[in-house]
Design a protein around this motif. Structure first.
Motif, PDB file in Angstrom:
ATOM      1  N   ALA A  81       0.947  -1.339  -0.016  1.00 40.65           N
ATOM      2  CA  ALA A  81       0.030  -0.172   0.041  1.00 40.65           C
ATOM      3  C   ALA A  81       0.724   1.182   0.007  1.00 40.65           C
ATOM      4  O   ALA A  81       0.349   2.234  -0.603  1.00 40.65           O
ATOM      5  CB  ALA A  81      -0.979   0.117   1.292  1.00 40.65           C
ATOM      6  N   GLN A  82       1.948   1.378   0.552  1.00 45.22           N
ATOM      7  CA  GLN A  82       2.802   2.320   0.592  1.00 45.22           C
ATOM      8  C   GLN A  82       3.894   2.592  -0.629  1.00 45.22           C
ATOM      9  O   GLN A  82       4.803   3.528  -0.576  1.00 45.22           O
ATOM     10  CB  GLN A  82       3.788   2.280   1.991  1.00 45.22           C
ATOM     11  CG  GLN A  82       2.866   2.279   3.123  1.00 45.22           C
ATOM     12  CD  GLN A  82       1.872   3.427   3.413  1.00 45.22           C
ATOM     13  OE1 GLN A  82       2.111   4.584   2.992  1.00 45.22           O
ATOM     14  NE2 GLN A  82       0.589   3.157   3.801  1.00 45.22           N
ATOM     15  N   SER A  83       3.800   1.633  -1.455  1.00 51.15           N
ATOM     16  CA  SER A  83       4.781   1.735  -2.609  1.00 51.15           C
ATOM     17  C   SER A  83       3.977   2.087  -3.782  1.00 51.15           C
ATOM     18  O   SER A  83       2.744   2.025  -3.961  1.00 51.15           O
ATOM     19  CB  SER A  83       4.972   0.135  -2.787  1.00 51.15           C
ATOM     20  OG  SER A  83       5.629  -0.461  -1.811  1.00 51.15           O
ATOM     21  N   ASP A  84       4.789   2.567  -4.929  1.00 50.36           N
ATOM     22  CA  ASP A  84       4.141   3.114  -6.048  1.00 50.36           C
ATOM     23  C   ASP A  84       4.140   1.905  -7.019  1.00 50.36           C
ATOM     24  O   ASP A  84       4.711   0.736  -6.859  1.00 50.36           O
ATOM     25  CB  ASP A  84       5.092   4.318  -6.622  1.00 50.36           C
ATOM     26  CG  ASP A  84       6.276   4.019  -6.928  1.00 50.36           C
ATOM     27  OD1 ASP A  84       6.618   2.746  -7.157  1.00 50.36           O
ATOM     28  OD2 ASP A  84       7.263   4.695  -7.138  1.00 50.36           O
ATOM     29  N   THR A  85       3.529   1.900  -8.238  1.00 53.12           N
ATOM     30  CA  THR A  85       3.523   1.008  -9.112  1.00 53.12           C
ATOM     31  C   THR A  85       4.720   0.503  -9.700  1.00 53.12           C
ATOM     32  O   THR A  85       4.740  -0.844  -9.814  1.00 53.12           O
ATOM     33  CB  THR A  85       2.403   1.594 -10.406  1.00 53.12           C
ATOM     34  OG1 THR A  85       1.457   2.199 -10.053  1.00 53.12           O
ATOM     35  CG2 THR A  85       2.261   0.527 -11.510  1.00 53.12           C
ATOM     36  N   GLU A  86       5.893   1.072  -9.750  1.00 59.43           N
ATOM     37  CA  GLU A  86       6.943   0.443 -10.158  1.00 59.43           C
ATOM     38  C   GLU A  86       7.423  -0.270  -9.161  1.00 59.43           C
ATOM     39  O   GLU A  86       8.072  -1.386  -9.606  1.00 59.43           O
ATOM     40  CB  GLU A  86       7.991   1.568 -10.366  1.00 59.43           C
ATOM     41  CG  GLU A  86       9.201   1.108 -11.134  1.00 59.43           C
ATOM     42  CD  GLU A  86      10.200   2.398 -11.322  1.00 59.43           C
ATOM     43  OE1 GLU A  86      11.437   2.243 -11.121  1.00 59.43           O
ATOM     44  OE2 GLU A  86       9.782   3.277 -11.848  1.00 59.43           O
ATOM     45  N   GLU A  87       7.380   0.106  -7.947  1.00 57.90           N
ATOM     46  CA  GLU A  87       7.845  -0.954  -6.983  1.00 57.90           C
ATOM     47  C   GLU A  87       7.041  -2.231  -6.782  1.00 57.90           C
ATOM     48  O   GLU A  87       7.641  -3.274  -6.811  1.00 57.90           O
ATOM     49  CB  GLU A  87       7.981  -0.391  -5.454  1.00 57.90           C
ATOM     50  CG  GLU A  87       8.873   0.736  -5.254  1.00 57.90           C
ATOM     51  CD  GLU A  87       8.600   1.718  -3.984  1.00 57.90           C
ATOM     52  OE1 GLU A  87       9.734   1.868  -3.473  1.00 57.90           O
ATOM     53  OE2 GLU A  87       7.605   1.874  -4.007  1.00 57.90           O
ATOM     54  N   MET A  88       5.662  -2.137  -6.878  1.00 60.93           N
ATOM     55  CA  MET A  88       4.883  -3.137  -7.211  1.00 60.93           C
ATOM     56  C   MET A  88       5.001  -4.130  -8.343  1.00 60.93           C
ATOM     57  O   MET A  88       5.197  -5.372  -8.288  1.00 60.93           O
ATOM     58  CB  MET A  88       3.302  -2.905  -7.135  1.00 60.93           C
ATOM     59  CG  MET A  88       2.895  -2.378  -5.839  1.00 60.93           C
ATOM     60  SD  MET A  88       1.233  -1.990  -5.483  1.00 60.93           S
ATOM     61  CE  MET A  88       1.134  -0.210  -6.159  1.00 60.93           C
ATOM     62  N   GLU A  89       5.397  -3.542  -9.443  1.00 62.95           N
ATOM     63  CA  GLU A  89       5.876  -4.390 -10.689  1.00 62.95           C
ATOM     64  C   GLU A  89       7.127  -5.110 -10.227  1.00 62.95           C
ATOM     65  O   GLU A  89       7.418  -6.119 -10.773  1.00 62.95           O
ATOM     66  CB  GLU A  89       5.929  -3.237 -12.052  1.00 62.95           C
ATOM     67  CG  GLU A  89       4.475  -3.255 -12.363  1.00 62.95           C
ATOM     68  CD  GLU A  89       4.610  -2.165 -13.513  1.00 62.95           C
ATOM     69  OE1 GLU A  89       5.455  -1.543 -13.774  1.00 62.95           O
ATOM     70  OE2 GLU A  89       3.476  -2.243 -14.427  1.00 62.95           O
ATOM     71  N   TYR A  90       7.935  -4.459  -9.789  1.00 65.70           N
ATOM     72  CA  TYR A  90       9.212  -5.033  -9.592  1.00 65.70           C
ATOM     73  C   TYR A  90       9.305  -6.243  -8.657  1.00 65.70           C
ATOM     74  O   TYR A  90       9.810  -7.413  -8.841  1.00 65.70           O
ATOM     75  CB  TYR A  90      10.297  -4.191  -8.742  1.00 65.70           C
ATOM     76  CG  TYR A  90      11.739  -4.595  -8.552  1.00 65.70           C
ATOM     77  CD1 TYR A  90      12.643  -4.924  -9.505  1.00 65.70           C
ATOM     78  CD2 TYR A  90      12.167  -4.893  -7.328  1.00 65.70           C
ATOM     79  CE1 TYR A  90      13.603  -5.475  -9.471  1.00 65.70           C
ATOM     80  CE2 TYR A  90      13.521  -5.487  -7.138  1.00 65.70           C
ATOM     81  CZ  TYR A  90      14.069  -5.829  -7.882  1.00 65.70           C
ATOM     82  OH  TYR A  90      15.506  -6.409  -7.852  1.00 65.70           O
ATOM     83  N   ALA A  91       8.350  -6.107  -7.786  1.00 64.16           N
ATOM     84  CA  ALA A  91       7.952  -7.363  -6.799  1.00 64.16           C
ATOM     85  C   ALA A  91       7.351  -8.405  -7.516  1.00 64.16           C
ATOM     86  O   ALA A  91       7.423  -9.659  -7.254  1.00 64.16           O
ATOM     87  CB  ALA A  91       6.887  -6.742  -5.594  1.00 64.16           C
ATOM     88  N   ALA A  92       6.381  -8.149  -8.582  1.00 66.40           N
ATOM     89  CA  ALA A  92       5.917  -9.011  -9.443  1.00 66.40           C
ATOM     90  C   ALA A  92       6.989  -9.843 -10.141  1.00 66.40           C
ATOM     91  O   ALA A  92       7.052 -11.072 -10.743  1.00 66.40           O
ATOM     92  CB  ALA A  92       4.797  -8.642 -10.222  1.00 66.40           C
ATOM     93  N   LEU A  93       7.909  -9.072 -10.776  1.00 64.11           N
ATOM     94  CA  LEU A  93       9.094  -9.628 -11.637  1.00 64.11           C
ATOM     95  C   LEU A  93       9.758 -10.555 -10.591  1.00 64.11           C
ATOM     96  O   LEU A  93      10.231 -11.603 -11.143  1.00 64.11           O
ATOM     97  CB  LEU A  93      10.136  -8.407 -11.938  1.00 64.11           C
ATOM     98  CG  LEU A  93      11.178  -8.742 -12.736  1.00 64.11           C
ATOM     99  CD1 LEU A  93      11.102  -9.487 -14.111  1.00 64.11           C
ATOM    100  CD2 LEU A  93      11.995  -7.759 -12.823  1.00 64.11           C
ATOM    101  N   LEU A  94      10.144 -10.338  -9.385  1.00 63.09           N
ATOM    102  CA  LEU A  94      10.862 -11.086  -8.721  1.00 63.09           C
ATOM    103  C   LEU A  94      10.107 -12.479  -8.236  1.00 63.09           C
ATOM    104  O   LEU A  94      10.694 -13.561  -8.311  1.00 63.09           O
ATOM    105  CB  LEU A  94      11.086 -10.458  -7.171  1.00 63.09           C
ATOM    106  CG  LEU A  94      12.276  -9.109  -7.369  1.00 63.09           C
ATOM    107  CD1 LEU A  94      12.337  -8.674  -5.997  1.00 63.09           C
ATOM    108  CD2 LEU A  94      13.498  -9.539  -7.855  1.00 63.09           C
ATOM    109  N   ALA A  95       8.602 -12.188  -8.346  1.00 63.36           N
ATOM    110  CA  ALA A  95       7.878 -13.455  -7.774  1.00 63.36           C
ATOM    111  C   ALA A  95       8.261 -14.356  -9.303  1.00 63.36           C
ATOM    112  O   ALA A  95       8.131 -15.644  -9.140  1.00 63.36           O
ATOM    113  CB  ALA A  95       6.622 -13.243  -7.735  1.00 63.36           C
ATOM    114  N   ALA A  96       8.251 -13.912 -10.355  1.00 63.39           N
ATOM    115  CA  ALA A  96       8.363 -14.616 -11.609  1.00 63.39           C
ATOM    116  C   ALA A  96       9.509 -15.094 -11.860  1.00 63.39           C
ATOM    117  O   ALA A  96       9.853 -16.367 -12.003  1.00 63.39           O
ATOM    118  CB  ALA A  96       7.692 -13.777 -12.824  1.00 63.39           C
ATOM    119  N   ALA A  97      10.661 -14.432 -11.439  1.00 64.47           N
ATOM    120  CA  ALA A  97      12.023 -14.895 -11.402  1.00 64.47           C
ATOM    121  C   ALA A  97      12.166 -16.327 -10.243  1.00 64.47           C
ATOM    122  O   ALA A  97      12.523 -17.160 -10.652  1.00 64.47           O
ATOM    123  CB  ALA A  97      13.141 -14.119 -10.905  1.00 64.47           C
TER     124      ALA A  97
END
Length: 160
Positions: A38-54
């Protein structure tokens, strides 16, 4: 929606030949991700999704002993109508219900060859890590310490 589709270099050869990434599970910024970060911006959330995919790539590598030990993630923009949010499986999981044309892929993220040993060890340990093994989690974290490199879609032939 921007989605991150886990893959391997072996599977990427098929993507290149078919000019599409197969339908299947991927990762994206879902409502559960937005709530968790909730405290993050979209770019940070997309990075988290990238890490989950990795991390999901490690499971694919564990299942394919012949694949080169490098994680591959296709970042693609997919129409929302072709996405089913699967936060019931894990935060950020989505199901892409149709093949994704290579033209929709915005970037390809791949490990450098320097990460191969760590990725190989992590692929061997990922299931035990998923089951709560602390030593195995430490090994998986070692691979996650390597950043994926960014490649343009037109570089895919050189990668495979």
């Amino acid at each position: 929606m921007r989605v991150y589709l886990p893959s391997t270099l072996t599977a990427a050869r098929t993507v290149l030949a078919d000019r599409s990434v197969p339908a299947g599970l991927a990762f994206g910024v879902t409502p559960a991700v937005r709530e968790w970060y909730a405290q993050s911006d979209t770019e940070e959330m997309e990075y988290a999704a990238l890490l989950a995919a990795a991390r999901a790539c490690l499971r694919l590598l564990d299942a394919d002993a012949t694949a080169p030990r490098r994680r591959v993630v296709f970042a693609a923009d997919v129409d929302d109508a072709a996405i089913r949010v699967r936060d019931d499986l894990d935060r950020g999981v989505v199901e892409v219900t149709v093949p994704v044309p290579l033209t929709a892929v915005q970037a390809i993220h791949v490990d450098d060859t320097a990460a191969e040993a760590a990725v190989a060890a992590a692929a061997d340990a990922v299931i035990e890590s998923d089951l709560g093994g602390e030593d195995a989690s430490f090994v998986v974290d070692g691979a996650e310490g390597y950043e994926l490199l960014w490649f343009a879609t037109q570089e895919l032939p050189d990668l495979v």
